[in-house]
Scaffold this active site. Structure first.
Site, PDB file in Angstrom:
ATOM      1  CE  LYS A   1      -3.997  -2.607   2.261  1.00  0.00           C
ATOM      2  NZ  LYS A   1      -4.261  -2.530   3.247  1.00  0.00           N
TER       3      LYS A   1
ATOM      4  CG  ASP B   1     -10.187  -0.160   4.318  1.00  0.00           C
ATOM      5  OD1 ASP B   1      -9.883  -0.325   2.812  1.00  0.00           O
ATOM      6  OD2 ASP B   1      -9.476  -0.627   4.953  1.00  0.00           O
TER       7      ASP B   1
ATOM      8  CD  GLN C   1      -3.422  -4.132   6.175  1.00  0.00           C
ATOM      9  OE1 GLN C   1      -2.964  -3.751   5.498  1.00  0.00           O
ATOM     10  NE2 GLN C   1      -4.494  -5.585   6.054  1.00  0.00           N
TER      11      GLN C   1
END
Ligand code: NAD
Length: 296
Positions: A54, A121, A98
């Site tokens: 990422k 997200d 994450q």
């Protein structure tokens, strides 16, 4: 005739070029550089690889990334405090945690502490609710990537029979909703679905996200179907990954198919970048740093 193989790397590359241009334009007109904060708790090797990827992708399009490595013993309160500090920073436009988190951490509490306008997200409950009514703040990245692949190939979804295999909160369910908002007729199957093949054979567009290697075989697919394989399964004892679809068999029958790797995977990170750039643009419009939204 063998299916056309959808090249996720090439499509992701094109989208990233467009994003790099948006980042340049934003910087020139407002002086703002989009920023993404990534929080990683613990030592899960796969999570470390994902976070590195990422960050590398951010650098490629000109997004600044800020990484926070927290110990496996981190508490919910410590994570929430870190997120609250990031919520208040002008140079951070996206906050990503994450997953999975260590077992002692309250995942929902952590995700709910992310400011909705920075939830790139798309996992905050406000965002999930927005998705249900067709007004997401940020679409979740993997389903968004699937839709982008279809759009780039010129494959329409309105009125099509779409079957999604897998009903998780991060892939199957949001994808089903997004397909529905695109006027597809959607069936969602899961581990307790009886006779999976009777559903998959109905699909003009079949998306498989179950995490079961080789789950979908040629006889389960109608001739000419579009088959999107979201699965990523590590082959034990090797660094190879395979999808949920028997690629060699199904490609003889489908009209389009995505490979694993090189299909949906590269799109997921790309859509994270897209959400982050969009967030930075919205933030500049809100603050008045930017007055003419020429990209809108
Ligand atoms: P998950 O384990 O949370 O959910 C799996 C879903 O599949 C569940 O709804 C389950 O009921 C269903 N399922 C399991 N076995 C089944 C079977 N035999 N028949 C029908 N349905 C079955 O998984 P997830 O997080 O949604 O991920 C699914 C797969 O997609 C995994 O392989 C994961 O690695 C991959 N994935 C890929 C990306 C990407 O960027 N390409 C992103 C996220 C997940």
């Amino acid at each position: 005739m063998a299916a056309r193989v959808i090249d996720g790397n090439a499509i992701a590359g094109r989208v990233r070029e467009e994003l790099a241009a948006r980042v340049r334009r934003l910087r020139e007109r407002s002086g703002v550089v989009p920023g993404l904060a990534v929080l990683l708790a613990g030592d899960d090797p796969a999570s470390h690889v994902y976070v590195r990827n990422k960050q590398r992708a951010c650098a490629q399009v000109g997004i600044a990334s800020f990484r926070y490595d927290l110990p496996a013993t981190v508490t919910t309160a410590e994570l929430v405090d870190t997120i609250h500090a990031l919520n208040g920073r002008d140079d951070v436009h996206g906050v990503l945690v994450q997953l999975p988190l260590p077992p002692q951490v309250g995942m929902r509490q952590v995700l709910e502490s992310i400011e909705v306008a920075k939830d790139v997200d798309g996992f905050h409950l406000y965002n999930v609710g927005g998705l249900v009514v067709g007004e997401p703040v940020f679409p979740p990245c993997t389903p968004y990537g699937v839709l982008e692949l279809l759009a780039h190939e010129g494959i329409g979804i309105a009125g099509r029979n779409v079957v999604v295999v897998g009903a998780s909160n991060i892939v199957g369910k949001p994808l089903g909703l997004m397909m529905m908002h695109g006027d597809a007729t959607v069936s969602i199957c899961h581990a307790k679905t009886r006779d999976l093949a009777q559903f998959t054979r109905l699909a003009e567009i079949l998306v498989v996200a179950a995490g079961v290697p080789g789950l979908v075989t040629a006889e389960m697919v109608q001739t000419g179907a579009v088959v999107i394989d979201v699965g990523i399964n590590r082959v034990p004892g090797s660094s190879r990954v395979v999808g949920d679809v028997d690629f060699d068999g199904v490609r003889q029958k489908a009209s389009y198919i995505t490979p694993v790797p090189g299909g949906v995977g590269p799109m997921t990170v790309t859509m994270l970048l897209k959400n982050t750039v969009t967030s930075a643009e919205r933030s500049c419009l809100r603050s008045g740093a930017l007055k003419v939204p020429r990209w809108a």
